[in-house]
Design a protein around this motif. Structure first.
Motif, short mmCIF file in Angstrom:
data_model
loop_
_atom_site.label_atom_id
_atom_site.label_comp_id
_atom_site.label_asym_id
_atom_site.label_seq_id
_atom_site.Cartn_x
_atom_site.Cartn_y
_atom_site.Cartn_z
N GLU A 190 0.81 -1.20 0.00
CA GLU A 190 0.00 0.00 0.00
C GLU A 190 0.86 1.27 0.00
O GLU A 190 1.79 1.40 0.79
CB GLU A 190 -0.91 -0.01 1.24
CG GLU A 190 -1.96 1.06 1.21
CD GLU A 190 -2.95 0.92 2.34
OE1 GLU A 190 -3.32 1.96 2.92
OE2 GLU A 190 -3.34 -0.23 2.65
N GLY A 191 0.54 2.17 -0.92
CA GLY A 191 1.19 3.47 -0.98
C GLY A 191 2.61 3.47 -1.48
O GLY A 191 3.29 4.50 -1.46
N GLU A 192 3.10 2.34 -1.98
CA GLU A 192 4.52 2.23 -2.33
C GLU A 192 4.79 2.45 -3.82
O GLU A 192 5.93 2.68 -4.21
CB GLU A 192 5.00 0.84 -1.92
CG GLU A 192 6.49 0.71 -1.89
CD GLU A 192 6.94 -0.64 -1.35
OE1 GLU A 192 7.47 -0.65 -0.22
OE2 GLU A 192 6.74 -1.66 -2.03
N VAL A 193 3.78 2.38 -4.65
CA VAL A 193 3.97 2.41 -6.09
C VAL A 193 2.96 3.35 -6.73
O VAL A 193 1.85 3.51 -6.23
CB VAL A 193 3.88 0.97 -6.66
CG1 VAL A 193 2.51 0.39 -6.49
CG2 VAL A 193 4.32 0.90 -8.09
N VAL A 240 10.10 -13.58 -10.65
CA VAL A 240 10.25 -12.45 -11.57
C VAL A 240 9.63 -11.20 -10.97
O VAL A 240 10.22 -10.11 -11.03
CB VAL A 240 9.65 -12.78 -12.96
CG1 VAL A 240 9.64 -11.55 -13.86
CG2 VAL A 240 10.43 -13.92 -13.61
N SER A 241 8.47 -11.33 -10.37
CA SER A 241 7.82 -10.18 -9.74
C SER A 241 8.70 -9.60 -8.63
O SER A 241 8.90 -8.38 -8.55
CB SER A 241 6.46 -10.60 -9.16
OG SER A 241 5.86 -9.51 -8.49
N ASP A 242 9.25 -10.47 -7.79
CA ASP A 242 10.13 -10.01 -6.70
C ASP A 242 11.36 -9.31 -7.25
O ASP A 242 11.76 -8.26 -6.75
CB ASP A 242 10.54 -11.18 -5.81
CG ASP A 242 9.41 -11.69 -4.92
OD1 ASP A 242 8.33 -11.08 -4.89
OD2 ASP A 242 9.63 -12.74 -4.27
N ARG A 243 11.97 -9.89 -8.29
CA ARG A 243 13.16 -9.26 -8.87
C ARG A 243 12.82 -7.88 -9.43
O ARG A 243 13.55 -6.91 -9.20
CB ARG A 243 13.75 -10.14 -9.97
CG ARG A 243 15.00 -9.52 -10.62
CD ARG A 243 15.63 -10.39 -11.69
NE ARG A 243 14.74 -10.99 -12.65
CZ ARG A 243 14.15 -10.34 -13.68
NH1 ARG A 243 14.36 -9.07 -13.85
NH2 ARG A 243 13.37 -10.99 -14.50
N LEU A 244 11.72 -7.78 -10.15
CA LEU A 244 11.33 -6.48 -10.71
C LEU A 244 11.03 -5.47 -9.60
O LEU A 244 11.43 -4.30 -9.69
CB LEU A 244 10.12 -6.64 -11.63
CG LEU A 244 10.38 -7.33 -12.96
CD1 LEU A 244 9.07 -7.67 -13.67
CD2 LEU A 244 11.28 -6.48 -13.85
N CYS A 245 10.36 -5.91 -8.56
CA CYS A 245 10.07 -5.00 -7.45
C CYS A 245 11.36 -4.51 -6.79
O CYS A 245 11.47 -3.33 -6.47
CB CYS A 245 9.15 -5.67 -6.43
SG CYS A 245 7.43 -5.79 -7.01
N ARG A 246 12.32 -5.39 -6.64
CA ARG A 246 13.60 -4.97 -6.07
C ARG A 246 14.30 -3.95 -6.99
O ARG A 246 14.90 -2.99 -6.51
CB ARG A 246 14.50 -6.17 -5.82
CG ARG A 246 14.10 -6.99 -4.62
CD ARG A 246 15.09 -8.13 -4.34
NE ARG A 246 14.60 -8.97 -3.28
CZ ARG A 246 13.96 -10.13 -3.45
NH1 ARG A 246 13.77 -10.62 -4.66
NH2 ARG A 246 13.53 -10.82 -2.42
N TYR A 251 12.95 -1.77 -8.72
CA TYR A 251 12.26 -0.50 -8.53
C TYR A 251 12.28 -0.04 -7.07
O TYR A 251 11.57 0.87 -6.69
CB TYR A 251 10.81 -0.60 -9.02
CG TYR A 251 10.68 -0.57 -10.52
CD1 TYR A 251 10.32 0.59 -11.18
CD2 TYR A 251 10.92 -1.72 -11.28
CE1 TYR A 251 10.19 0.63 -12.56
CE2 TYR A 251 10.81 -1.70 -12.66
CZ TYR A 251 10.44 -0.52 -13.29
OH TYR A 251 10.32 -0.50 -14.67
N SER A 252 13.09 -0.70 -6.26
CA SER A 252 13.22 -0.41 -4.82
C SER A 252 11.89 -0.52 -4.08
O SER A 252 11.60 0.25 -3.17
CB SER A 252 13.82 0.99 -4.61
OG SER A 252 15.10 1.06 -5.19
N LEU A 253 11.12 -1.51 -4.46
CA LEU A 253 9.85 -1.79 -3.78
C LEU A 253 10.04 -2.98 -2.86
O LEU A 253 10.93 -3.80 -3.04
CB LEU A 253 8.76 -2.10 -4.80
CG LEU A 253 8.48 -1.02 -5.84
CD1 LEU A 253 7.46 -1.51 -6.86
CD2 LEU A 253 7.99 0.26 -5.17
N SER A 254 9.17 -3.09 -1.89
CA SER A 254 9.28 -4.20 -0.94
C SER A 254 8.77 -5.50 -1.55
O SER A 254 7.98 -5.49 -2.49
CB SER A 254 8.49 -3.88 0.33
OG SER A 254 7.13 -3.71 0.03
#
Length: 177
Positions: free
Chosen positions: A71-74, A139-145, A147-150
């Motif tokens: 929530e609120g991160e992207v 893949v989702s986790d790698r992409l989030c990382r 973009y500096s997302l949790s």
């Protein structure tokens, strides 16, 4: 053309999945709707043409997946960009995919993916396995990382498939394997 009742219900299922995912009230008037390997304006027709080309109108017509963010991160733009990258990496070399980003929940942005089960390359049907689910998460986790997302580092339990999630949301009971 004549269609059996089964073919009609399969077409209806594909139509409903595409309509739900691309709902203008959830996608900012369709700003956050994209298609991979087909025009977004004719995604249904394109997916059905692929199925007809290879004579594979039966069985599962599509898979519906989703990707959520903290929530609120992207931002909506970032969420949609990540969703398109995920779809291209996982399915982009073989399958048609509708990618949408829903903004209808307060601060809970999430992507939907409707994947045609028939490959436009060679007609091979996609059968989602536990390994596919794991690959999507990786893949989702790698992409989030990137973009500096949790990310959820140590998920507890196992994810629910869409049918289980929808049944629970609607108050229905589901059976576990």
């Amino acid at each position: 053309m004549n269609f059996s009742n089964n073919q009609i219900s399969l077409r209806q299922a594909l139509t409903q999945a595409l309509l739900y995912a691309s709902d203008e009230s959830k996608t900012e008037e369709a700003i956050y709707v994209s298609a991979i390997n087909c025009p977004k304006q004719t995604v249904y027709e394109s997916m059905m043409a692929t199925k007809r080309r290879f004579g594979k109108l039966g069985g599962n017509v599509a898979y519906h997946g989703f990707q959520s963010f903290a929530e609120g991160e992207v931002t909506p733009d970032m969420a949609h960009e990540i969703g398109k990258k995920l779809a291209r990496e996982l399915w982009g070399n073989r399958y048609q995919v509708l990618v949408t980003t829903h903004l209808d929940k307060d601060s809970h942005l999430h992507n939907h993916f409707v994947i045609n089960t028939v490959s436009f390359v060679d007609g091979v049907k996609f059968h989602r396995t536990k390994r596919d689910y794991q690959k999507m998460r990786e893949v989702s986790d790698r992409l989030c990382r990137e973009y500096s997302l949790s990310v959820i580092e140590h998920p507890k339990g196992h994810g629910k498939n869409y049918a289980e999630w929808r049944a629970e949301k609607n108050g229905a009971y589901t059976k576990n394997g």
